[in-house]
Write a protein that holds these residues in place. Structure first.
Motif, PDB file in Angstrom:
ATOM      1  N   ARG A   6       0.536  -1.245  -0.237  1.00 31.15           N
ATOM      2  CA  ARG A   6      -0.373  -0.241  -0.118  1.00 31.15           C
ATOM      3  C   ARG A   6       0.857   0.693   0.524  1.00 31.15           C
ATOM      4  NH1 ARG A   6      -2.994  -1.352   4.209  1.00 31.15           N
ATOM      5  NH2 ARG A   6      -2.010  -0.040   5.674  1.00 31.15           N
ATOM      6  N   LEU A  10       1.716   4.390  -2.479  1.00 28.97           N
ATOM      7  CA  LEU A  10       1.438   5.760  -2.742  1.00 28.97           C
ATOM      8  C   LEU A  10       3.237   6.248  -2.522  1.00 28.97           C
ATOM      9  CD1 LEU A  10      -0.993   5.777   0.798  1.00 28.97           C
ATOM     10  CD2 LEU A  10      -1.333   6.617  -1.564  1.00 28.97           C
ATOM     11  N   SER A 157      -6.576   5.421  -0.568  1.00 29.60           N
ATOM     12  CA  SER A 157      -6.473   3.776  -0.035  1.00 29.60           C
ATOM     13  C   SER A 157      -6.922   4.560   1.281  1.00 29.60           C
ATOM     14  CB  SER A 157      -4.503   4.279   0.225  1.00 29.60           C
ATOM     15  OG  SER A 157      -4.382   3.203   0.543  1.00 29.60           O
ATOM     16  N   GLU A 160     -10.239   2.297   1.416  1.00 28.70           N
ATOM     17  CA  GLU A 160     -10.817   1.288   0.781  1.00 28.70           C
ATOM     18  C   GLU A 160      -9.526   0.120   2.381  1.00 28.70           C
ATOM     19  OE1 GLU A 160      -7.879   1.044  -2.452  1.00 28.70           O
ATOM     20  OE2 GLU A 160      -9.560   1.406  -4.088  1.00 28.70           O
TER      21      GLU A 160
END
Length: 354
Positions: A6, A10, A157, A160
């Motif tokens: 993740r 980003l 992000s 989610e």
């Protein structure tokens, strides 16, 4: 490892777009080529290096938090390299701060802040920088994509992740309510439903035309199943009986495993005759389920049925009466239903009753 992946996404977006913020400042105030080379490395190669480094570590989560601190140190160095160019410096600091707060809260944010200050001071000394905060229009325009795109990526992000956590929370809630073997309500959760039903009936005893009943069922001779066939067969019997309850009871009835071979049901909003018929049918269906796919291996059912009455001072009185009625059924020969009444007397029973 999911955390690493993740953050990798980003970081790739943030540094790829952030490259243009710093590059615009370098164009406004020209710098030597090694700084350009370092900027290209940090913007486009460092995300790959950081991901591989974290995944190769023994604890990827901790390694990724270390990488975030390194990101903050890079940010402090770029502020020095840009000689404090105000707009890109503010954008870089705010984005790095958002990353650290989102990933590790205040503690990681402070670690990143200390790293930024230290790297900025070191860079200022190494580059012999001079304070020049003015940002020209091209530099400001180059910072706009970073200010627009990165918060959107971070917000997506976070959203989610929140959805996944909410779903996981719901799954844990369901698991905490269920008995692992039978997939009926476990005793703790079922008893909370009983307390709620009891409280509603006490508040408005005459508001509903139909009644609520408590049904306690116990499998007869279950200990013999475990002793003769083993606990795996005993578990099968419990699962089969739970399935029988699910099939023959109504959707609004609340079924739980009270413990061992005891099962409990709250029959809600039902007429007395219907509750009696439904409970008797369960006893008869258990008696008939000796063979076939969902057989009970010779177990029958003793059951106690108790209506709600306003003289009960607490929910446990309801349970005590159901328990009394059920043991009267056992003492009178098992394989039967007994309806509780005030005059009900429990006969003496052999010590081997099970």
């Amino acid at each position: 490892m999911r955390f690493v992946k993740r953050i990798y996404l980003l970081r790739t977006i943030g540094l790829g777009v952030g490259f243009f913020c710093v590059a615009a400042a370098f164009v406004q105030q020209p710098v030597a080529w090694p700084l350009w080379a370092l900027l290209v490395f940090h913007g486009y190669l460092w995300p790959q290096v950081a991901r591989a480094w974290a995944l190769a570590s023994r604890i990827p989560y901790r390694a990724e938090r270390r990488n975030l601190v390194i990101d903050a140190a890079f940010g402090g160095f770029w502020i020095a390299a840009m000689q404090g160019n105000l707009v890109p410096s503010a954008v870089i600091l705010s984005m790095l701060s958002m990353d650290n707060i989102a990933a590790g809260g205040l503690r990681l944010f402070m670690r990143g802040l200390y790293a930024s200050i230290a790297a900025c001071a070191l860079g200022w000394w190494l580059l012999d920088a001079h304070w020049s905060p003015q940002s020209d229009l091209p530099t400001i325009l180059a910072c706009l994509p970073m200010m627009a795109l990165y918060p959107l990526a971070l917000g997506k992000s976070t959203y989610e992740m929140s959805k996944k956590l909410a779903e996981r929370s719901r799954q844990f809630e369901v698991v905490s309510q269920m008995d692992g073997l039978t997939h009926l309500f476990n005793r703790r959760y079922w008893e909370s439903l009983l307390i709620e039903e009891f409280s509603q009936r006490r508040k408005a005893p005459g508001a509903q035309q139909k009644e609520s009943f408590l049904l306690l069922l116990d499998l007869d001779h279950f200990k013999r199943i475990n002793d003769t066939h083993g606990h795996l067969v005993g578990d099968e019997v419990l699962r089969n009986f739970a399935q029988l309850l699910r099939i023959h009871l109504r959707k609004e009835d609340l079924i739980g495993r009270y413990g061992g071979e005891e099962f409990v049901v709250i029959l809600r909003n039902i007429a007395h005759a219907d509750a009696l018929h439904l409970s008797q049918r369960l006893v008869e269906r258990a008696r008939a389920s000796q063979d076939g796919v969902n057989k009970l291996y010779g177990c029958t059912v003793s059951a106690g049925l108790v209506p709600f009455t306003s003289d009960m001072e607490a929910h446990f009185v309801w349970l005590q009466r159901a328990d009394h009625a059920m043991y009267c059924a056992k003492a009178n020969g098992r394989d039967r239903l007994v309806v509780w009444e005030a005059t009900l007397v429990r006969n003496a029973e052999p010590a081997t009753v099970c």
